[in-house]
Motif scaffolding. Structure first.
Motif, PDB file in Angstrom:
ATOM      1  N   LEU A  77      -8.228   2.194  -9.204  1.00 67.89           N
ATOM      2  CA  LEU A  77      -8.069   1.387  -7.998  1.00 67.89           C
ATOM      3  C   LEU A  77      -9.336   1.377  -7.145  1.00 67.89           C
ATOM      4  O   LEU A  77      -9.703   0.342  -6.597  1.00 67.89           O
ATOM      5  N   ASN A  78     -10.006   2.516  -7.053  1.00 73.54           N
ATOM      6  CA  ASN A  78     -11.268   2.654  -6.323  1.00 73.54           C
ATOM      7  C   ASN A  78     -11.191   2.054  -4.914  1.00 73.54           C
ATOM      8  O   ASN A  78     -12.089   1.329  -4.494  1.00 73.54           O
ATOM      9  N   ARG A  79     -10.096   2.321  -4.205  1.00 71.44           N
ATOM     10  CA  ARG A  79      -9.853   1.901  -2.819  1.00 71.44           C
ATOM     11  C   ARG A  79      -9.821   0.384  -2.621  1.00 71.44           C
ATOM     12  O   ARG A  79     -10.006  -0.108  -1.528  1.00 71.44           O
ATOM     13  N   ARG A  80      -9.570  -0.375  -3.675  1.00 77.34           N
ATOM     14  CA  ARG A  80      -9.370  -1.830  -3.532  1.00 77.34           C
ATOM     15  C   ARG A  80      -7.871  -2.066  -3.491  1.00 77.34           C
ATOM     16  O   ARG A  80      -7.207  -2.164  -4.529  1.00 77.34           O
ATOM     17  N   PHE A  81      -7.340  -2.163  -2.270  1.00 78.29           N
ATOM     18  CA  PHE A  81      -5.899  -2.215  -2.078  1.00 78.29           C
ATOM     19  C   PHE A  81      -5.350  -3.628  -1.992  1.00 78.29           C
ATOM     20  O   PHE A  81      -4.154  -3.805  -1.886  1.00 78.29           O
ATOM     21  N   SER A  82      -6.178  -4.635  -2.001  1.00 77.42           N
ATOM     22  CA  SER A  82      -5.665  -6.010  -1.950  1.00 77.42           C
ATOM     23  C   SER A  82      -5.643  -6.570  -3.374  1.00 77.42           C
ATOM     24  O   SER A  82      -6.675  -6.806  -3.991  1.00 77.42           O
ATOM     25  N   VAL A  83      -4.425  -6.762  -3.871  1.00 78.13           N
ATOM     26  CA  VAL A  83      -4.224  -7.265  -5.225  1.00 78.13           C
ATOM     27  C   VAL A  83      -3.562  -8.631  -5.110  1.00 78.13           C
ATOM     28  O   VAL A  83      -2.632  -8.821  -4.330  1.00 78.13           O
ATOM     29  N   GLY A  84      -4.008  -9.602  -5.896  1.00 77.76           N
ATOM     30  CA  GLY A  84      -3.522 -10.966  -5.770  1.00 77.76           C
ATOM     31  C   GLY A  84      -2.148 -11.222  -6.341  1.00 77.76           C
ATOM     32  O   GLY A  84      -1.409 -12.069  -5.844  1.00 77.76           O
ATOM     33  N   GLU A  85      -1.765 -10.536  -7.373  1.00 76.29           N
ATOM     34  CA  GLU A  85      -0.485 -10.856  -8.022  1.00 76.29           C
ATOM     35  C   GLU A  85       0.470  -9.656  -8.003  1.00 76.29           C
ATOM     36  O   GLU A  85       0.029  -8.512  -8.057  1.00 76.29           O
ATOM     37  N   PRO A  86       1.772  -9.939  -7.941  1.00 73.38           N
ATOM     38  CA  PRO A  86       2.757  -8.842  -7.899  1.00 73.38           C
ATOM     39  C   PRO A  86       2.875  -8.151  -9.261  1.00 73.38           C
ATOM     40  O   PRO A  86       2.496  -8.682 -10.289  1.00 73.38           O
ATOM     41  N   GLU A 101      19.221  22.246   6.297  1.00 74.12           N
ATOM     42  CA  GLU A 101      19.844  22.507   4.997  1.00 74.12           C
ATOM     43  C   GLU A 101      18.844  22.986   3.945  1.00 74.12           C
ATOM     44  O   GLU A 101      19.224  23.453   2.888  1.00 74.12           O
ATOM     45  N   GLY A 102      17.566  22.817   4.191  1.00 76.45           N
ATOM     46  CA  GLY A 102      16.532  23.177   3.209  1.00 76.45           C
ATOM     47  C   GLY A 102      15.440  22.115   3.210  1.00 76.45           C
ATOM     48  O   GLY A 102      15.195  21.455   4.210  1.00 76.45           O
ATOM     49  N   TRP A 103      14.803  21.929   2.088  1.00 74.20           N
ATOM     50  CA  TRP A 103      13.724  20.955   1.980  1.00 74.20           C
ATOM     51  C   TRP A 103      14.259  19.611   1.496  1.00 74.20           C
ATOM     52  O   TRP A 103      15.043  19.548   0.568  1.00 74.20           O
ATOM     53  N   LEU A 104      13.825  18.559   2.154  1.00 74.41           N
ATOM     54  CA  LEU A 104      14.107  17.202   1.698  1.00 74.41           C
ATOM     55  C   LEU A 104      12.792  16.561   1.293  1.00 74.41           C
ATOM     56  O   LEU A 104      11.743  16.840   1.871  1.00 74.41           O
ATOM     57  N   TYR A 105      12.846  15.698   0.284  1.00 74.46           N
ATOM     58  CA  TYR A 105      11.646  15.047  -0.208  1.00 74.46           C
ATOM     59  C   TYR A 105      11.749  13.549   0.049  1.00 74.46           C
ATOM     60  O   TYR A 105      12.750  12.928  -0.284  1.00 74.46           O
ATOM     61  N   LEU A 106      10.713  12.998   0.643  1.00 75.20           N
ATOM     62  CA  LEU A 106      10.676  11.581   0.954  1.00 75.20           C
ATOM     63  C   LEU A 106       9.610  10.938   0.089  1.00 75.20           C
ATOM     64  O   LEU A 106       8.445  11.361   0.099  1.00 75.20           O
ATOM     65  N   VAL A 107      10.020   9.918  -0.670  1.00 78.39           N
ATOM     66  CA  VAL A 107       9.101   9.234  -1.570  1.00 78.39           C
ATOM     67  C   VAL A 107       9.029   7.767  -1.179  1.00 78.39           C
ATOM     68  O   VAL A 107      10.046   7.124  -0.945  1.00 78.39           O
ATOM     69  N   ALA A 108       7.819   7.248  -1.120  1.00 76.49           N
ATOM     70  CA  ALA A 108       7.626   5.831  -0.866  1.00 76.49           C
ATOM     71  C   ALA A 108       6.896   5.216  -2.054  1.00 76.49           C
ATOM     72  O   ALA A 108       5.886   5.759  -2.517  1.00 76.49           O
ATOM     73  N   VAL A 109       7.425   4.117  -2.580  1.00 77.85           N
ATOM     74  CA  VAL A 109       6.816   3.411  -3.699  1.00 77.85           C
ATOM     75  C   VAL A 109       6.618   1.965  -3.261  1.00 77.85           C
ATOM     76  O   VAL A 109       7.552   1.342  -2.761  1.00 77.85           O
ATOM     77  N   MET A 110       5.391   1.450  -3.408  1.00 78.00           N
ATOM     78  CA  MET A 110       5.100   0.091  -2.955  1.00 78.00           C
ATOM     79  C   MET A 110       4.342  -0.684  -4.037  1.00 78.00           C
ATOM     80  O   MET A 110       3.544  -0.105  -4.769  1.00 78.00           O
ATOM     81  N   ASP A 111       4.594  -1.975  -4.056  1.00 81.95           N
ATOM     82  CA  ASP A 111       3.837  -2.890  -4.897  1.00 81.95           C
ATOM     83  C   ASP A 111       2.731  -3.481  -4.024  1.00 81.95           C
ATOM     84  O   ASP A 111       3.021  -4.109  -3.009  1.00 81.95           O
ATOM     85  N   LEU A 112       1.486  -3.290  -4.379  1.00 82.55           N
ATOM     86  CA  LEU A 112       0.392  -3.795  -3.559  1.00 82.55           C
ATOM     87  C   LEU A 112       0.232  -5.300  -3.622  1.00 82.55           C
ATOM     88  O   LEU A 112      -0.433  -5.891  -2.796  1.00 82.55           O
ATOM     89  N   GLY A 113       0.873  -5.917  -4.591  1.00 81.75           N
ATOM     90  CA  GLY A 113       0.756  -7.377  -4.729  1.00 81.75           C
ATOM     91  C   GLY A 113       1.680  -8.163  -3.822  1.00 81.75           C
ATOM     92  O   GLY A 113       1.509  -9.377  -3.666  1.00 81.75           O
ATOM     93  N   THR A 114       2.665  -7.496  -3.189  1.00 77.15           N
ATOM     94  CA  THR A 114       3.614  -8.247  -2.348  1.00 77.15           C
ATOM     95  C   THR A 114       3.434  -7.892  -0.895  1.00 77.15           C
ATOM     96  O   THR A 114       3.269  -6.798  -0.500  1.00 77.15           O
TER      97      THR A 114
END
Length: 114
Positions: A77-86, A101-114
């Protein structure tokens, strides 16, 4: 007095070198006392500071640095975060949050094309 200080300083630095620069001034003071030097703890600290000595931290017992056999992957990726297509580039991040209650894990997943 100056020769005495130089003698103590050279002993302290030599002993620290033998111990791989790990001990602090307190342990070196004890070493000097055991060797027969008459000096105070504060004097040893001052002499070591004047000589520019800094102790480094030792590894904790049983701790080993991990030796990875996995290959280092290239940075595509080399810090190029603008992608033209999904559906071309997906990124994710994970963090942990301490809760009652203990540890919770938060995950974020993103498509850079949208």
């Amino acid at each position: 007095m100056q020769k005495r200080h130089q003698s103590i300083t050279s002993f302290l630095l030599e002993r620290a070198k033998k111990m791989k620069s790990v001990p602090g001034y307190r342990k070196l003071w004890i070493e000097a006392q055991d060797e027969g030097y008459r000096c105070g703890k504060n004097q040893v600290q001052r002499l070591l500071q004047e000589a520019g000595y800094r102790s480094c931290t030792a590894l904790k017992p049983g701790y080993r640095r991990a030796v990875s056999t996995l290959p280092v992957l290239p940075n595509l990726l080399n810090r190029r975060f603008s992608v033209g297509e999904p559906n071309k580039v997906w990124v994710s991040d994970i963090t942990q949050i301490r809760c009652k209650e203990g540890w919770l894990y938060l995950v974020a997943v993103m498509d850079l094309g949208t």
